[in-house]
Design a protein around this motif. Sequence first.
Motif, short mmCIF file in Angstrom:
data_model
loop_
_atom_site.label_atom_id
_atom_site.label_comp_id
_atom_site.label_asym_id
_atom_site.label_seq_id
_atom_site.Cartn_x
_atom_site.Cartn_y
_atom_site.Cartn_z
N ILE A 1 38.09 36.83 37.90
CA ILE A 1 36.94 37.38 37.17
C ILE A 1 36.10 38.20 38.14
O ILE A 1 35.67 37.70 39.18
N TYR A 2 35.88 39.46 37.79
CA TYR A 2 34.99 40.32 38.58
C TYR A 2 33.55 39.98 38.21
O TYR A 2 33.19 39.96 37.03
N ILE A 3 32.74 39.70 39.22
CA ILE A 3 31.35 39.32 39.02
C ILE A 3 30.44 40.47 39.45
O ILE A 3 30.61 41.04 40.53
N GLY A 4 29.49 40.78 38.61
CA GLY A 4 28.50 41.82 38.91
C GLY A 4 27.11 41.30 38.59
O GLY A 4 26.86 40.84 37.48
N THR A 5 26.24 41.34 39.56
CA THR A 5 24.88 40.82 39.35
C THR A 5 23.84 41.91 39.55
O THR A 5 24.10 42.92 40.22
N ALA A 6 22.68 41.68 38.98
CA ALA A 6 21.57 42.61 39.17
C ALA A 6 21.21 42.69 40.66
O ALA A 6 20.88 43.76 41.16
N ASP B 1 29.52 42.11 42.91
CA ASP B 1 29.10 40.98 43.73
C ASP B 1 30.28 40.27 44.38
O ASP B 1 30.28 40.02 45.58
N SER B 2 31.31 39.93 43.58
CA SER B 2 32.42 39.14 44.09
C SER B 2 33.55 39.11 43.06
O SER B 2 33.42 39.66 41.97
N VAL B 3 34.64 38.44 43.42
CA VAL B 3 35.73 38.16 42.49
C VAL B 3 35.98 36.66 42.57
O VAL B 3 36.16 36.12 43.67
N GLU B 4 35.97 35.98 41.44
CA GLU B 4 36.22 34.54 41.40
C GLU B 4 37.62 34.32 40.86
O GLU B 4 37.97 34.85 39.80
N ILE B 5 38.42 33.56 41.60
CA ILE B 5 39.83 33.37 41.29
C ILE B 5 40.08 31.91 40.96
O ILE B 5 39.74 31.01 41.74
#
Length: 118
Positions: A7-12, A105-109
């Motif tokens: 899951i690609y994570i994108g934060t403010a 922000d990150s990628v959660e696997i």
Amino acid sequence: MKRFLAIYIGTAGALEKAKWNELDEEKRKAIEASGMKAWMEWGTANSAAIVDRGTPLGKTKRAASQGITDITNSMVGYVIVQAESHEAAARLFENHPHFAIFPGDSVEIMECLPLPGQ
């Protein structure tokens, strides 16, 4: 081979840190073009591991016993990969363009586990 959902994570906060919304349109479009080129190159280099290229994700609704509501989360896209181990799957995303070029922000696997009893 095991399957993993990434899951690609994108934060403010990541957008703010990158000052993404402060970039002039020309600069932002140049970074976007560079990022998409790098992303496609990542996909080509890892094509043997990619089971489902995924897509960007839109707005979220939550269905629960209390009903359906609109919610906000940090998930902005996904991909499904296969690898020998969780560690090997995570290594596919080291220096990924999602956060190396774009303000992601990150990628959660996480491993896709078999259904119990199957």
